[in-house]
Write an enzyme that holds these catalytic residues in place. Sequence first.
Site, PDB file in Angstrom:
ATOM      1  N   SER A   1      11.057  19.393  22.086  1.00 50.09           N
ATOM      2  CA  SER A   1      10.260  20.566  22.444  1.00 50.09           C
ATOM      3  C   SER A   1      10.640  21.814  21.646  1.00 50.09           C
ATOM      4  CB  SER A   1      10.450  20.857  23.938  1.00 50.09           C
ATOM      5  OG  SER A   1      11.843  20.878  24.230  1.00 50.09           O
TER       6      SER A   1
ATOM      7  N   THR B   1      11.358  25.118  26.312  1.00 52.14           N
ATOM      8  CA  THR B   1      11.682  26.042  25.229  1.00 52.14           C
ATOM      9  C   THR B   1      13.119  26.496  25.378  1.00 52.14           C
ATOM     10  OG1 THR B   1       9.447  26.859  25.024  1.00 52.14           O
ATOM     11  CG2 THR B   1      11.175  28.426  24.482  1.00 52.14           C
TER      12      THR B   1
ATOM     13  N   THR C   1      10.471  27.448  20.019  1.00 49.04           N
ATOM     14  CA  THR C   1       9.830  26.287  20.640  1.00 49.04           C
ATOM     15  C   THR C   1       8.831  25.624  19.693  1.00 49.04           C
ATOM     16  OG1 THR C   1       8.629  25.613  22.644  1.00 49.04           O
ATOM     17  CG2 THR C   1       7.846  27.576  21.567  1.00 49.04           C
TER      18      THR C   1
ATOM     19  N   ARG D   1      -3.090  26.848  18.845  1.00 49.70           N
ATOM     20  CA  ARG D   1      -2.639  27.509  20.083  1.00 49.70           C
ATOM     21  C   ARG D   1      -1.247  28.117  19.880  1.00 49.70           C
ATOM     22  NH1 ARG D   1       1.961  26.988  23.715  1.00 49.70           N
ATOM     23  NH2 ARG D   1       1.307  27.674  25.763  1.00 49.70           N
TER      24      ARG D   1
ATOM     25  N   THR E   1      10.620  30.371  29.974  1.00 44.67           N
ATOM     26  CA  THR E   1      10.268  29.015  29.577  1.00 44.67           C
ATOM     27  C   THR E   1       9.149  28.545  30.492  1.00 44.67           C
ATOM     28  OG1 THR E   1      11.123  26.754  29.364  1.00 44.67           O
ATOM     29  CG2 THR E   1      12.121  28.100  31.064  1.00 44.67           C
ATOM     30  N   GLY E   2       8.375  27.577  30.031  1.00 47.36           N
ATOM     31  CA  GLY E   2       7.298  27.062  30.876  1.00 47.36           C
ATOM     32  C   GLY E   2       5.930  27.284  30.274  1.00 47.36           C
TER      33      GLY E   2
END
Length: 324
Positions: free
Chosen positions: A82, A183, A201, A211, A234-235
Amino acid sequence: MITRRGFIKSSALAAGLFPFLRKFNSDKTNTGNVTKPLVLSTWIFGIPANKEAWRVLEAGGRALDAVEAGVQIPEGDPNVSSVGYGGLPDRDGHVTLDSCIMDDGFNCGSVAFLEGIMHPICVARMVMEKTPHIMLVGEGAKQFALQNGFREENLLTPQAEKKWKEWMKNSGYVPYGKDNHDTIGMIAIDKSGNLSGACTTSGLKYKYHGRVGDSPIIGAALYVNNDVGAATATGVGEEVIRICGAHTIVELMSNGYTPLDACKAAVERIIKIKKENIKDIQVGFLALNKHGEYGAYAVQNDFEYAVYSETENNILKKSNSYFQ
Ligand code: SD4
């Protein structure tokens, strides 16, 4: 003259009008001692990343150099799927990277939608230091990197390519998913008491080509105000961008919130906005204040972060969360 009674009354009134004053008064964790140096980073790969950052911090180096060195560990690790090299690609098979860095003087640099460069964090730092800009994206970011001595490399590992091809078979080409995070966000305070942060990330796996998430956006996944504190995220980046997550947290800390309360308030904003489908997303925030106090809060209960200081020798902690 202000009597004691009048003082209590006016304090109570002020606390009612300005809830942050209440928070400030109840912040018992600040004893006046500063815990430094200290480095924090998201997820389990924060452990080897912190170790690298700690080398710099322990030797008396700048937090900025520490975070740049630290996040390069997962960037270069093909087993971290990731971040950087080995990251899962977008739905068209391209590994595209997002990174940013911010120092103790509001200087910041960022790259987004960058392909073929193993250490985007170093490019972000170079954008910060060598250009009049803050953010470069895509082909322009790549040209800038190549002109400044970076090498072009294939970042799509055979394992990542295999997973992507598997995904293509049954996905209907639709990106997104609850387990779609990881990330590295790293924030640190050095021996001089200065703060810095970095975030890097490969973004949401199988995302639309082009994106860009929160990770390269200053104020979303990273913010540093050296007088106050630093925060990272993160997320699912879309949710973080919507509330300017990291900046929100630093502002709340400047109004007296503890790092934990500030992260919690940011998560609650996301939940309030999102309402439906909240169970399908994860966002985790991590924050550090000028005193070396830190806290984390996430939507789901699987968020972990790594801490390295003189008293906490690179341990992994479980974050508080909205859903238990
Ligand atoms: C993004 N925040 O691109 C990133 C994804 C991630 O942990 O993995 N965060 O939205």
